[in-house]
Design a protein around this motif. Structure first.
Motif, mmCIF file in Angstrom:
data_model
loop_
_atom_site.group_PDB
_atom_site.id
_atom_site.type_symbol
_atom_site.label_atom_id
_atom_site.label_comp_id
_atom_site.label_asym_id
_atom_site.label_seq_id
_atom_site.Cartn_x
_atom_site.Cartn_y
_atom_site.Cartn_z
ATOM 1 N N LEU A 93 7.337 4.166 -5.631
ATOM 2 C CA LEU A 93 7.995 2.870 -5.477
ATOM 3 C C LEU A 93 7.078 1.846 -4.827
ATOM 4 O O LEU A 93 7.056 0.670 -5.215
ATOM 5 C CB LEU A 93 9.276 3.032 -4.650
ATOM 6 N N LEU A 94 6.296 2.278 -3.823
ATOM 7 C CA LEU A 94 5.384 1.352 -3.145
ATOM 8 C C LEU A 94 4.294 0.853 -4.082
ATOM 9 O O LEU A 94 3.860 -0.302 -3.991
ATOM 10 C CB LEU A 94 4.769 2.031 -1.925
ATOM 11 N N VAL A 95 3.844 1.736 -4.966
ATOM 12 C CA VAL A 95 2.798 1.323 -5.912
ATOM 13 C C VAL A 95 3.400 0.667 -7.155
ATOM 14 O O VAL A 95 2.892 -0.337 -7.662
ATOM 15 C CB VAL A 95 1.933 2.543 -6.308
ATOM 16 N N GLY A 96 4.494 1.243 -7.645
ATOM 17 C CA GLY A 96 5.076 0.728 -8.879
ATOM 18 C C GLY A 96 5.777 -0.605 -8.710
ATOM 19 O O GLY A 96 5.834 -1.397 -9.659
ATOM 20 N N GLY A 97 6.315 -0.885 -7.512
ATOM 21 C CA GLY A 97 6.993 -2.162 -7.284
ATOM 22 C C GLY A 97 6.083 -3.356 -7.540
ATOM 23 O O GLY A 97 6.412 -4.239 -8.351
ATOM 24 N N PRO A 98 4.920 -3.438 -6.865
ATOM 25 C CA PRO A 98 4.012 -4.563 -7.149
ATOM 26 C C PRO A 98 3.536 -4.599 -8.594
ATOM 27 O O PRO A 98 3.363 -5.677 -9.165
ATOM 28 C CB PRO A 98 2.853 -4.317 -6.176
ATOM 29 N N VAL A 99 3.325 -3.408 -9.190
ATOM 30 C CA VAL A 99 2.895 -3.397 -10.596
ATOM 31 C C VAL A 99 3.985 -3.983 -11.485
ATOM 32 O O VAL A 99 3.711 -4.799 -12.385
ATOM 33 C CB VAL A 99 2.549 -1.958 -11.028
ATOM 34 N N LEU A 100 5.243 -3.578 -11.251
ATOM 35 C CA LEU A 100 6.340 -4.153 -12.021
ATOM 36 C C LEU A 100 6.467 -5.653 -11.790
ATOM 37 O O LEU A 100 6.756 -6.415 -12.720
ATOM 38 C CB LEU A 100 7.654 -3.455 -11.644
#
Length: 489
Positions: free
Chosen positions: A187-194
């Motif tokens: 979530l910490l990595v995927g949130g900014p990517v999304l």
């Protein structure tokens, strides 16, 4: 600081603001949903481990002997006593269960025996309990687990061979916590990517949506006073952009019409002023060339006539300019319209060349007496120029309206010209000399004044086919005041 950020964001375009808003919204949604997901996973894992620990504890206690016997010497009904010939470590070998850790502690909290499943470096420190008391770590659980080797355990104080010990059954949470940390990291990595992907998509979509707007802006920017006839392209999408293009074309239509009217007004005004100015200039030059002064008596009436004509024209032009600029301002008061009509007839009678037929009834309205007097003056002057032998003026109350009619036996106005006659600088008799005609502004000014009072003015015929101008004004004070107030805005 907040005002500075707001001012800076105000300079961003719609595309930037929409992209930033989309990115922030995605981050917020991911953060909230991620926090809820991690919390649910954490509590679900703890709940499952707790159920497993309770199940294993029940199995172990049944293996120790059922029913449990309370201790005879000073025991209570809640104290569990177990007697076994086996040693404690041998007992743990028998009571061990896969996937759980079982251990015994003495009253000092020291581990005296443990099942083989216990890890060498596992730190499991439940409280030492008195016989008959229990402890459940899930009840004390609040928030995330402290470490990867954390446990969910249940403890129960009991006597084994008359020795007070604490039996603890624990379920390790290392695997569950590893899964939760993996989800959290995702979530910490995927949130900014999304958020970046969403911002990029929003940037493209808004850019495509604003492309027609930019095209319309460019087309409008290229349209100037020299090419007001050009129009922007209306896309066939039938959406807000198409509505904007249609609105822009409507505005350009109004600007073009206003520009034409202004150019025509300036041309007509220049033409009207040129004639009396030329007459004045010629007359003055002729009078100046006459050294004897004998020609002056002949030129003086011409000078006075043309000066008065120029004065009336300039006054009418100023009146129309004020109307176009800020609207007609009325000084509204209770007005006896019959007195206004009689005053204008008295002013006109000595100079009139025609028979005057008067029928005036007492009528009071709410209006501007001086402006209404100007309307009557314009109508009577128009009738005086066109009448053949007589002019008829009538005032009467008809329902809630005051009706003024000015008739004459001159040329009738054709039906197709009865509306055009109220336009500026329109004179239907183009063959007559301008010196004897009006400026073409009197009827236009009269209509503006009557409309400001909430009334109407029309051109037509009477019952006998004679030329007629009819003015209708509301007698009600409230209606006249409201309409007068609107005309001053």
């Amino acid at each position: 600081m907040t005002a500075g950020v707001g001012a800076q964001l105000a300079h961003w375009g719609v595309r930037r603001r929409s992209t930033a808003a989309a990115a922030l919204l995605i981050l917020l949604v991911v953060a909230v949903a991620g926090a809820v997901l991690v919390e649910v996973l954490n509590r679900t894992a703890v709940g499952a481990a707790h159920d497993q620990a309770l199940t294993r504890q029940s199995e172990i206690l049944r293996d120790l002997g059922v029913p449990w016997e309370p201790r005879t010497a000073g025991g209570t009904a809640w104290e569990t006593a177990v007697y076994t010939p086996a040693g404690l470590q041998e007992l743990m070998l028998r009571l061990g269960r896969p996937g759980v850790v079982v251990q015994l502690q003495n009253a000092d909290g020291q581990v005296v025996a443990a099942s083989p499943a216990a890890l060498p470096d596992a730190v499991l420190s439940p409280p030492a309990l008195e016989p008959g008391r229990s402890f459940d770590s899930a009840e004390a659980f609040d928030g995330p687990l402290p470490s990867t080797d954390a446990f969910v355990y249940v403890s129960h104080g009991m006597y084994i061979n008359d020795e007070p010990l604490t039996l603890t059954v624990a379920v390790p949470m290392g695997l569950q916590q590893g899964t939760i940390r993996t989800v959290t990291l995702f979530l910490l990595v995927g949130g900014p990517v999304l958020a970046l992907l969403g911002a990029a998509l929003m940037w493209l979509l808004v850019g495509r949506s604003l492309a027609p707007v930019r095209r319309i802006t460019g087309q409008v920017r290229r349209i100037g006073t020299a090419n007001l006839g050009e129009r922007v392209d209306v896309p066939p999408t039938r959406d807000e952009v198409a509505e904007l293009a249609g609105t822009m074309n409507g505005m350009l239509d109004r600007l073009q019409a206003s520009d034409r009217a202004q150019r025509r007004f300036v041309a007509d005004a220049s033409h009207e002023l040129r004639s009396p100015l030329a007459t004045l200039t010629t007359t003055i030059e002729v009078a100046a060339a006459d050294r004897s002064g004998t020609i002056w008596p002949e030129t003086a009436p011409v000078l006075r006539s043309q000066s008065r004509r120029m004065g009336r024209l300039v006054e009418d032009l100023l009146t129309l300019a004020k109307i176009d600029d800020a609207g007609l301002r009325l000084r509204t008061a209770d007005t006896d319209l019959d007195e206004v009509v009689r005053e204008e007839i008295a002013r006109m009678r000595p100079a009139s060349r025609h028979e005057l037929r008067i029928h005036v009834e007492p009528v009071r309205i709410r209006g501007d007496g001086s402006r209404l007097q100007q309307v009557l003056r314009n109508l009577l002057s128009n009738a005086e120029r066109h009448a053949a032998s007589w002019i008829a003026v009538s005032l009467r109350a008809e329902g809630e309206d005051a009706v003024v009619t000015v008739d004459n036996d001159g040329s009738r106005i054709a039906p197709e010209d009865r509306e055009r006659v109220f336009e500026r600088f329109v004179r239907l008799d183009d063959s007559r000399a301008r010196d004897t005609g009006g400026s073409g502004l009197g009827l236009a000014i009269s209509r503006e004044i009557v409309v400001a009072h909430g009334g109407t003015i029309t051109a037509g015929e009477d019952a006998h086919g004679n030329c007629r101008f009819e003015v209708r004004l509301p007698c009600g004070a409230d209606g006249a005041e409201d309409r007068a107030a609107l005309s001053t805005l």
